[in-house]
Design an enzyme around this catalytic site. Structure first.
Site, mmCIF file in Angstrom:
data_model
loop_
_atom_site.group_PDB
_atom_site.id
_atom_site.type_symbol
_atom_site.label_atom_id
_atom_site.label_comp_id
_atom_site.label_asym_id
_atom_site.label_seq_id
_atom_site.Cartn_x
_atom_site.Cartn_y
_atom_site.Cartn_z
ATOM 1 N N GLY A 239 0.274 -1.153 -0.428
ATOM 2 C CA GLY A 239 0.680 -0.181 0.397
ATOM 3 C C GLY A 239 0.367 1.207 -0.030
ATOM 4 N N GLY A 274 3.310 -3.873 -3.577
ATOM 5 C CA GLY A 274 4.241 -3.412 -4.746
ATOM 6 C C GLY A 274 4.634 -2.159 -5.556
ATOM 7 N N ARG A 275 3.645 -1.819 -6.074
ATOM 8 C CA ARG A 275 3.892 -0.150 -6.586
ATOM 9 C C ARG A 275 4.729 0.381 -6.422
ATOM 10 N NH1 ARG A 275 -0.983 2.453 -8.352
ATOM 11 N NH2 ARG A 275 -1.880 1.936 -7.060
ATOM 12 N N CYS A 342 -11.688 3.830 -29.027
ATOM 13 C CA CYS A 342 -13.188 4.055 -29.486
ATOM 14 C C CYS A 342 -13.464 4.985 -28.165
ATOM 15 C CB CYS A 342 -14.354 3.739 -30.029
ATOM 16 S SG CYS A 342 -12.823 4.148 -31.878
ATOM 17 N N GLU A 343 -12.919 5.419 -27.096
ATOM 18 C CA GLU A 343 -13.921 5.669 -25.895
ATOM 19 C C GLU A 343 -13.736 7.017 -25.491
ATOM 20 O OE1 GLU A 343 -15.313 3.428 -23.059
ATOM 21 O OE2 GLU A 343 -14.924 1.120 -24.104
ATOM 22 N N TYR A 371 1.033 -1.946 -12.389
ATOM 23 C CA TYR A 371 -0.321 -1.927 -13.011
ATOM 24 C C TYR A 371 -1.288 -1.029 -14.224
ATOM 25 C CZ TYR A 371 -0.392 -2.917 -8.078
ATOM 26 O OH TYR A 371 -0.958 -3.275 -6.308
#
Ligand code: LLP
Length: 419
Positions: A239, A274-275, A342-343, A371
């Site tokens: 975290g 992780g990050r 296309c969004e 991520y």
């Protein structure tokens, strides 16, 4: 801290110019810096040096085999959340005795694979899961080492999608039921109750929520000990945030805030970063296709898209965007940096001020190591980008760019009769 720096106005990954990688491998691509990865692991690990501890890299953040191999060679353990992650880290040379298995929905097959491999422990998240682990272990005539994941009910002050320690989240066992579940665990066959675990969320940029979580679990552990549970491991999750824009505390301060409330418990501490280990060790390099101006806006249309990096639209995440070549006397413009998908949600940045680029220029989307690639998809039938690992002056392709054949490999063209 990372090793992506300008030399003579050219952005380098360690000793390799990003433009050189683009020439060889095309765009978009992910590039990681091995020197940064090693440094981050060392600094993080050293922050816990005063305690009996094990760093279990949360491999969901970036799970390429070569990255896992690098961490395994540095003595890292792994936090896994699926059978696929188990297979991946074993393939990369992980020591099973340093693997912890988290997650709310483990299947029988995944539980069996983890027990078969002999992992350190399964972090169990509910009563039904605990009973299932006991059954599967019984069928295998083994004892399953388990911890219960406790939901400490606190607000870590991060984006709601990546906040896990609040009582209305799906994660962990509620505080009100912890003792009941431990008592039940003791009554079930084939379980070794070896620990307690928690995880409060991701991209947390203050120490207070970590200290609060540690304090809460410390008092639970004391009561469990008094009830005769011989807990060995305390898994505090991951975290710790990285400086996308904000200034998170350094690992040493983070470690202190976790360890202080636990210092008299004599437990072995597990952390699942992780990050913080991989986030700033990777960038996504993309090429400018067009500059499009409308009455009200300027768009920089690039060849990377939300299928390559979904964080901006999914979490309103900020990623710095740097020109791969800095040019003198470039005026600043304010623009949306968007991809071809296309969004309307297909953007890397909105209303961002950056030096005016031109078609063909390369841009580096920074802090994309965590991520980033792992959340990439083939939406719009876009092949996933290659991953390159730079180590000094060497650039290794650790995943090739997907081809059209890769995209349709598992598909069958069934032509139905017209009725
Ligand atoms: N342990 C557990 C049980 C977790 O669920 C997570 C992350 C970690 C460790 C590692 O957390 P970290 O140190 O990376 O903050 N896709 C989102 C992040 C999702 C995090 C999920 N769990 C994003 O791009 O921000």
């Amino acid at each position: 801290m990372h090793y992506f720096d300008y030399r003579n106005d050219e952005l380098f990954a360690e000793d390799v110019p990003l433009a050189e990688i683009a020439r060889r491998h095309g765009t978009p691509f992910y590039v990681y810096s091995a020197r940064t990865l090693r440094r981050h692991f060392r600094v993080f690990d050293e922050a816990f040096a005063g305690a009996d501890h094990l760093v279990c890299y949360a491999m969901k953040a970036l799970s390429n085999l070569s990255i896992l191999g690098l961490f395994a060679s540095m003595g890292s353990g792994f936090d896994i959340v699926s059978g696929g992650e188990l297979a991946r880290c074993l393939r990369a040379g992980a020591d099973p005795a340093r693997i912890v298995f988290s997650g709310v929905g483990k299947t029988d097959e995944e539980i069996a694979a983890a027990l078969g491999a002999g992992i350190l422990m399964l972090n169990v998240e509910s009563g039904p899961e605990m009973r299932r682990v006991s059954e599967v272990a019984g069928r295998m005539k083994k004892n399953a080492p388990v911890s219960l994941r406790v939901n400490p009910d606190l607000d870590p002050g991060t984006h709601p999608h990546i906040s896990t320690g609040h009582r209305d989240s799906k994660f962990g066992v509620p505080l009100s039921q912890v003792f009941e579940y431990y008592a039940e665990a003791r009554s079930l066959p084939n379980l070794d109750i070896v620990g307690l675990s928690t995880h409060i969320g991701s991209q947390i940029t203050e120490t207070a929520p970590f200290a609060e979580a540690a304090n809460k679990v410390a008092s639970i552990v004391e009561r469990l000990r008094a009830d005769g549970f011989a807990l060995k491991h305390l898994d505090l999750g991951g975290g710790l945030g990285i400086p996308y824009q904000e200034e998170p505390p350094p690992p040493a301060l983070y470690a202190k805030s976790l360890l202080e409330p636990l210092k008299n418990l004599g437990l072995s501490i597990i952390v699942e970063p992780g990050r913080v280990l991989v986030g700033n060790a990777g960038v996504l390099v993309t090429k400018v296709l067009y500059i499009k101006e409308t009455d009200v806006k300027r768009f920089i249309v690039v060849d990377g898209a939300m299928n390559d990096l979904i964080r901006p639209v999914l979490y309103e995440a900020y990623h710095a965007i740097l020109p791969v070549r800095r040019r003198a006397a470039r005026s600043a413009v304010v623009a949306d940096v968007v991809g071809p998908v296309c969004e309307s949600g297909d953007f890397f940045a909105r209303e961002r001020e950056l030096p005016e680029p031109e078609s063909g220029d390369l841009l580096a989307v920074m802090s994309a190591g965590a991520y980033g690639f792992v959340m990439a998809s083939n939406y719009n039938s876009r092949p996933r980008a290659p991953e390159i690992l730079v180590d000094g002056s060497e650039a290794h392709v650790i995943r090739e760019r997907e081809t059209f054949d890769d995209l349709v490999r598992a598909e069958k063209l069934v032509i139905l009769k017209t009725k």
